[in-house]
Design a protein around this motif. Structure first.
Motif, PDB file in Angstrom:
ATOM      1  N   ALA A  97      81.380  30.617  21.312  1.00  0.00           N
ATOM      2  CA  ALA A  97      79.984  30.581  21.768  1.00  0.00           C
ATOM      3  C   ALA A  97      79.877  29.842  23.095  1.00  0.00           C
ATOM      4  O   ALA A  97      79.132  30.245  23.992  1.00  0.00           O
ATOM      5  N   ASP A  98      80.645  28.767  23.238  1.00  0.00           N
ATOM      6  CA  ASP A  98      80.644  28.014  24.488  1.00  0.00           C
ATOM      7  C   ASP A  98      81.223  28.849  25.629  1.00  0.00           C
ATOM      8  O   ASP A  98      80.735  28.786  26.762  1.00  0.00           O
ATOM      9  N   ALA A  99      82.240  29.635  25.339  1.00  0.00           N
ATOM     10  CA  ALA A  99      82.826  30.505  26.368  1.00  0.00           C
ATOM     11  C   ALA A  99      81.802  31.539  26.847  1.00  0.00           C
ATOM     12  O   ALA A  99      81.692  31.807  28.054  1.00  0.00           O
ATOM     13  N   LEU A 100      81.043  32.102  25.921  1.00  0.00           N
ATOM     14  CA  LEU A 100      80.009  33.068  26.314  1.00  0.00           C
ATOM     15  C   LEU A 100      78.907  32.377  27.109  1.00  0.00           C
ATOM     16  O   LEU A 100      78.404  32.925  28.087  1.00  0.00           O
ATOM     17  N   ARG A 101      78.551  31.164  26.713  1.00  0.00           N
ATOM     18  CA  ARG A 101      77.525  30.418  27.449  1.00  0.00           C
ATOM     19  C   ARG A 101      77.970  30.183  28.888  1.00  0.00           C
ATOM     20  O   ARG A 101      77.207  30.392  29.826  1.00  0.00           O
ATOM     21  N   GLU A 129      87.160  39.881  20.402  1.00  0.00           N
ATOM     22  CA  GLU A 129      87.489  38.615  19.745  1.00  0.00           C
ATOM     23  C   GLU A 129      86.278  38.093  18.958  1.00  0.00           C
ATOM     24  O   GLU A 129      86.420  37.579  17.858  1.00  0.00           O
ATOM     25  N   TRP A 130      85.082  38.272  19.527  1.00  0.00           N
ATOM     26  CA  TRP A 130      83.861  37.862  18.828  1.00  0.00           C
ATOM     27  C   TRP A 130      83.691  38.670  17.547  1.00  0.00           C
ATOM     28  O   TRP A 130      83.381  38.130  16.496  1.00  0.00           O
ATOM     29  N   THR A 131      83.912  39.948  17.621  1.00  0.00           N
ATOM     30  CA  THR A 131      83.765  40.806  16.444  1.00  0.00           C
ATOM     31  C   THR A 131      84.722  40.364  15.334  1.00  0.00           C
ATOM     32  O   THR A 131      84.331  40.296  14.170  1.00  0.00           O
ATOM     33  N   GLN A 132      85.948  40.036  15.722  1.00  0.00           N
ATOM     34  CA  GLN A 132      86.941  39.590  14.753  1.00  0.00           C
ATOM     35  C   GLN A 132      86.540  38.247  14.148  1.00  0.00           C
ATOM     36  O   GLN A 132      86.612  38.048  12.935  1.00  0.00           O
ATOM     37  N   LYS A 133      86.086  37.306  14.965  1.00  0.00           N
ATOM     38  CA  LYS A 133      85.685  35.982  14.474  1.00  0.00           C
ATOM     39  C   LYS A 133      84.461  36.082  13.562  1.00  0.00           C
ATOM     40  O   LYS A 133      84.370  35.397  12.550  1.00  0.00           O
ATOM     41  N   ARG A 134      83.540  36.943  13.925  1.00  0.00           N
ATOM     42  CA  ARG A 134      82.336  37.132  13.104  1.00  0.00           C
ATOM     43  C   ARG A 134      82.712  37.718  11.744  1.00  0.00           C
ATOM     44  O   ARG A 134      82.203  37.283  10.708  1.00  0.00           O
ATOM     45  N   ALA A 135      83.607  38.691  11.749  1.00  0.00           N
ATOM     46  CA  ALA A 135      84.040  39.295  10.484  1.00  0.00           C
ATOM     47  C   ALA A 135      84.751  38.262   9.606  1.00  0.00           C
ATOM     48  O   ALA A 135      84.537  38.215   8.386  1.00  0.00           O
ATOM     49  N   TRP A 168      74.412  39.722  21.420  1.00  0.00           N
ATOM     50  CA  TRP A 168      75.434  38.834  20.881  1.00  0.00           C
ATOM     51  C   TRP A 168      74.881  37.429  20.676  1.00  0.00           C
ATOM     52  O   TRP A 168      75.237  36.760  19.713  1.00  0.00           O
ATOM     53  N   THR A 169      74.027  37.001  21.583  1.00  0.00           N
ATOM     54  CA  THR A 169      73.422  35.677  21.443  1.00  0.00           C
ATOM     55  C   THR A 169      72.610  35.596  20.159  1.00  0.00           C
ATOM     56  O   THR A 169      72.704  34.622  19.411  1.00  0.00           O
ATOM     57  N   SER A 170      71.822  36.619  19.894  1.00  0.00           N
ATOM     58  CA  SER A 170      71.012  36.594  18.676  1.00  0.00           C
ATOM     59  C   SER A 170      71.894  36.626  17.427  1.00  0.00           C
ATOM     60  O   SER A 170      71.589  35.967  16.429  1.00  0.00           O
ATOM     61  N   LYS A 171      73.003  37.352  17.479  1.00  0.00           N
ATOM     62  CA  LYS A 171      73.911  37.393  16.329  1.00  0.00           C
ATOM     63  C   LYS A 171      74.607  36.054  16.120  1.00  0.00           C
ATOM     64  O   LYS A 171      74.774  35.605  14.982  1.00  0.00           O
ATOM     65  N   ILE A 172      75.003  35.409  17.207  1.00  0.00           N
ATOM     66  CA  ILE A 172      75.642  34.094  17.103  1.00  0.00           C
ATOM     67  C   ILE A 172      74.648  33.081  16.554  1.00  0.00           C
ATOM     68  O   ILE A 172      74.974  32.271  15.683  1.00  0.00           O
ATOM     69  N   LEU A 173      73.427  33.131  17.060  1.00  0.00           N
ATOM     70  CA  LEU A 173      72.391  32.214  16.599  1.00  0.00           C
ATOM     71  C   LEU A 173      72.109  32.415  15.108  1.00  0.00           C
ATOM     72  O   LEU A 173      72.006  31.448  14.353  1.00  0.00           O
ATOM     73  N   PHE A 174      72.019  33.652  14.678  1.00  0.00           N
ATOM     74  CA  PHE A 174      71.780  33.946  13.263  1.00  0.00           C
ATOM     75  C   PHE A 174      72.929  33.442  12.396  1.00  0.00           C
ATOM     76  O   PHE A 174      72.713  32.806  11.358  1.00  0.00           O
TER      77      PHE A 174
END
Length: 174
Positions: free
Chosen positions: A14-18, A74-80, A149-155
């Motif tokens: 999340a920090d990398a995306l920020r 990588e985000w998709t994998q981490k979220r899963a 992606w931000t909304s998904k990370i926040l959720f």
């Protein structure tokens, strides 16, 4: 992979995306100022001095798209991976780490709001500009993806925080 490692990975991602969004916001602000100058020069029938604007803008859009495309798998994998963890496995010891992730997600949300504002300002200026072929559609897709992606990370961060708080038990509240 344990829940603590998953939280750490999600937080760093999340920090990398920020960071990526904030850098894009800064660069878009610079491009927007250049576009404003070009539009003013065209209105006043002055020769446009910034001959590299279209090239710079298009390369910015392509670079941003590539960075987001590299970030996404990588985000998709981490979220899963995070979704595979059962609610009971988010133990009370992870409350602080979960709140840290939640804080990172909110910081990302603020950064994305800044990017959306910069995007809106650019589009407002761009609608009066037809002198060059710009890949605005690419910028739009990047902004939309970052927002989604931000909304998904926040959720996800809120959900994990809720589970860790729930697993702390009633005796902790006070």
């Amino acid at each position: 992979m344990n829940a603590e490692k998953i939280l750490s990975d999600l937080s760093s991602h999340a920090d990398a995306l920020r960071t990526l969004v904030l850098n894009a916001c800064e660069e878009l602000g610079t491009l927007q100022k250049r576009l404003e100058q070009i539009v003013q020069q065209l209105r006043k029938n002055i020769e446009v001095r910034d001959q590299n604007f279209a090239t710079d803008f298009n390369s910015f859009c392509h670079k941003l798209r590539q960075q987001l495309d590299q970030w996404e798998p990588e985000w998709t994998q981490k979220r899963a991976t995070a979704r595979e963890v059962k609610p009971a496995q988010w133990s009370a010891e992870l409350v602080l780490a979960a709140k840290g992730l939640n804080s990172q997600a909110r910081a990302l949300s603020r950064a994305n709001d800044e990017f959306t504002t910069a995007y809106s300002a650019f589009i407002r200026t761009y609608k009066n500009f037809t002198a060059a072929k710009l890949n605005v559609f690419l910028l739009t897709s990047c902004q939309t993806d970052a927002e989604n992606w931000t909304s998904k990370i926040l959720f996800l961060a809120r959900e994990i925080t809720k589970y860790t708080e729930k697993n702390r038990g009633r005796y902790v509240r006070g």
